[in-house]
Write a protein that holds these residues in place. Structure first.
Motif, PDB file in Angstrom:
ATOM      1  N   ALA A   6      16.934  16.953   1.999  1.00  0.00           N
ATOM      2  CA  ALA A   6      17.782  15.759   1.875  1.00  0.00           C
ATOM      3  C   ALA A   6      17.069  14.530   2.435  1.00  0.00           C
ATOM      4  O   ALA A   6      17.105  13.452   1.834  1.00  0.00           O
ATOM      5  N   VAL A   7      16.409  14.686   3.573  1.00  0.00           N
ATOM      6  CA  VAL A   7      15.706  13.558   4.186  1.00  0.00           C
ATOM      7  C   VAL A   7      14.491  13.174   3.343  1.00  0.00           C
ATOM      8  O   VAL A   7      14.234  11.988   3.110  1.00  0.00           O
ATOM      9  N   TYR A   8      13.760  14.162   2.877  1.00  0.00           N
ATOM     10  CA  TYR A   8      12.588  13.866   2.047  1.00  0.00           C
ATOM     11  C   TYR A   8      12.996  13.194   0.742  1.00  0.00           C
ATOM     12  O   TYR A   8      12.246  12.383   0.196  1.00  0.00           O
ATOM     13  N   ALA A   9      14.184  13.507   0.231  1.00  0.00           N
ATOM     14  CA  ALA A   9      14.677  12.850  -0.991  1.00  0.00           C
ATOM     15  C   ALA A   9      14.925  11.370  -0.736  1.00  0.00           C
ATOM     16  O   ALA A   9      14.667  10.533  -1.607  1.00  0.00           O
ATOM     17  N   VAL A  10      15.419  11.034   0.457  1.00  0.00           N
ATOM     18  CA  VAL A  10      15.607   9.625   0.819  1.00  0.00           C
ATOM     19  C   VAL A  10      14.258   8.919   0.823  1.00  0.00           C
ATOM     20  O   VAL A  10      14.103   7.829   0.257  1.00  0.00           O
ATOM     21  N   GLU A  11      13.262   9.538   1.441  1.00  0.00           N
ATOM     22  CA  GLU A  11      11.932   8.931   1.483  1.00  0.00           C
ATOM     23  C   GLU A  11      11.365   8.793   0.075  1.00  0.00           C
ATOM     24  O   GLU A  11      10.745   7.776  -0.255  1.00  0.00           O
ATOM     25  N   GLN A  12      11.578   9.782  -0.771  1.00  0.00           N
ATOM     26  CA  GLN A  12      11.066   9.712  -2.136  1.00  0.00           C
ATOM     27  C   GLN A  12      11.707   8.569  -2.907  1.00  0.00           C
ATOM     28  O   GLN A  12      11.039   7.866  -3.656  1.00  0.00           O
ATOM     29  N   ARG A  13      13.023   8.356  -2.714  1.00  0.00           N
ATOM     30  CA  ARG A  13      13.703   7.209  -3.356  1.00  0.00           C
ATOM     31  C   ARG A  13      13.046   5.909  -2.933  1.00  0.00           C
ATOM     32  O   ARG A  13      12.846   4.996  -3.742  1.00  0.00           O
ATOM     33  N   MET A  14      12.707   5.816  -1.667  1.00  0.00           N
ATOM     34  CA  MET A  14      12.070   4.615  -1.147  1.00  0.00           C
ATOM     35  C   MET A  14      10.690   4.430  -1.789  1.00  0.00           C
ATOM     36  O   MET A  14      10.365   3.343  -2.263  1.00  0.00           O
ATOM     37  N   ILE A  15       9.914   5.482  -1.839  1.00  0.00           N
ATOM     38  CA  ILE A  15       8.566   5.412  -2.401  1.00  0.00           C
ATOM     39  C   ILE A  15       8.599   5.128  -3.900  1.00  0.00           C
ATOM     40  O   ILE A  15       7.765   4.393  -4.430  1.00  0.00           O
ATOM     41  N   ASP A  16       9.588   5.694  -4.589  1.00  0.00           N
ATOM     42  CA  ASP A  16       9.703   5.481  -6.036  1.00  0.00           C
ATOM     43  C   ASP A  16       9.977   4.022  -6.389  1.00  0.00           C
ATOM     44  O   ASP A  16       9.806   3.619  -7.539  1.00  0.00           O
ATOM     45  N   ALA A  17      10.389   3.224  -5.414  1.00  0.00           N
ATOM     46  CA  ALA A  17      10.706   1.815  -5.667  1.00  0.00           C
ATOM     47  C   ALA A  17       9.463   0.938  -5.771  1.00  0.00           C
ATOM     48  O   ALA A  17       9.567  -0.232  -6.133  1.00  0.00           O
ATOM     49  N   ILE A  18       8.304   1.499  -5.473  1.00  0.00           N
ATOM     50  CA  ILE A  18       7.063   0.720  -5.551  1.00  0.00           C
ATOM     51  C   ILE A  18       6.069   1.425  -6.473  1.00  0.00           C
ATOM     52  O   ILE A  18       6.159   2.632  -6.661  1.00  0.00           O
ATOM     53  N   PRO A  19       5.139   0.667  -7.057  1.00  0.00           N
ATOM     54  CA  PRO A  19       4.138   1.302  -7.934  1.00  0.00           C
ATOM     55  C   PRO A  19       3.338   2.349  -7.152  1.00  0.00           C
ATOM     56  O   PRO A  19       3.012   2.142  -5.976  1.00  0.00           O
ATOM     57  N   PRO A  20       3.026   3.494  -7.781  1.00  0.00           N
ATOM     58  CA  PRO A  20       2.333   4.583  -7.094  1.00  0.00           C
ATOM     59  C   PRO A  20       1.051   4.149  -6.359  1.00  0.00           C
ATOM     60  O   PRO A  20       0.808   4.571  -5.240  1.00  0.00           O
ATOM     61  N   ARG A  21       0.266   3.283  -6.956  1.00  0.00           N
ATOM     62  CA  ARG A  21      -0.991   2.886  -6.319  1.00  0.00           C
ATOM     63  C   ARG A  21      -0.740   2.073  -5.053  1.00  0.00           C
ATOM     64  O   ARG A  21      -1.572   2.000  -4.183  1.00  0.00           O
ATOM     65  N   ARG A  22       0.432   1.453  -4.949  1.00  0.00           N
ATOM     66  CA  ARG A  22       0.762   0.640  -3.774  1.00  0.00           C
ATOM     67  C   ARG A  22       1.256   1.467  -2.592  1.00  0.00           C
ATOM     68  O   ARG A  22       1.239   1.000  -1.468  1.00  0.00           O
TER      69      ARG A  22
END
Length: 153
Positions: A120-136
């Motif tokens: 559940a916590v890692y899913a929150v972090e993934q949502r955050m990361i998905d908001a920016i381009p992968p290379r960034r």
């Protein structure tokens, strides 16, 4: 990217809500709120979860070390540890072998509870990361680490 290239000052706008520090704090508050929400469903707080994560990786950390690593005072860290101990998620010796440090470690129940909540916590972090381009994502992590280093002095 050349790190010596001057950048525009963060107060280039009169709108404080557009300053880098404000935006960073807004992102941190949003992350904390999202984590609070998923952790509440598992009966944990962010400092408790962070303590479990750290002890899983570094068993035997002292209260002082855990407090620093979880961004709470030593007194608050001790309250977190007592709560986790009372819940059977960590174990600490009744007395210190030397000095005052009583190294903590996860119990079997602590490992189970951590595994239960990590997705559940890692899913929150993934949502955050998905908001920016992968290379960034990698560049952002490096930028944030540099910011912390500079401000920590």
């Amino acid at each position: 990217m050349d790190e010596t290239v001057p950048t525009e000052p963060s107060r280039a706008t009169d709108d404080v809500t557009q300053h880098v520090g404000y935006l960073l704090k807004r992102a941190q508050a949003a992350l904390r709120g999202a984590m609070d929400k998923v952790l509440r469903e598992h009966g944990l707080t962010v400092p408790q979860y962070s303590t479990l994560e750290l002890l899983a990786r570094y068993p035997g950390m002292s209260n002082a070390d855990l407090a620093r690593a979880t961004f709470v005072t030593r007194q608050s860290g001790n309250v977190v540890l007592r709560g986790l101990q009372d819940a059977g998620l960590i174990a600490r010796p009744a007395t210190a072998d030397h000095g005052r440090a009583r190294p903590a470690r996860l119990t079997d129940e602590g490992h189970r509870r951590l595994a239960e909540v990590q997705a559940a916590v890692y899913a929150v972090e993934q949502r955050m990361i998905d908001a920016i381009p992968p290379r960034r994502a990698t560049e952002l992590a490096a930028d944030l680490a540099r910011i912390a280093t500079v401000l920590e002095g």
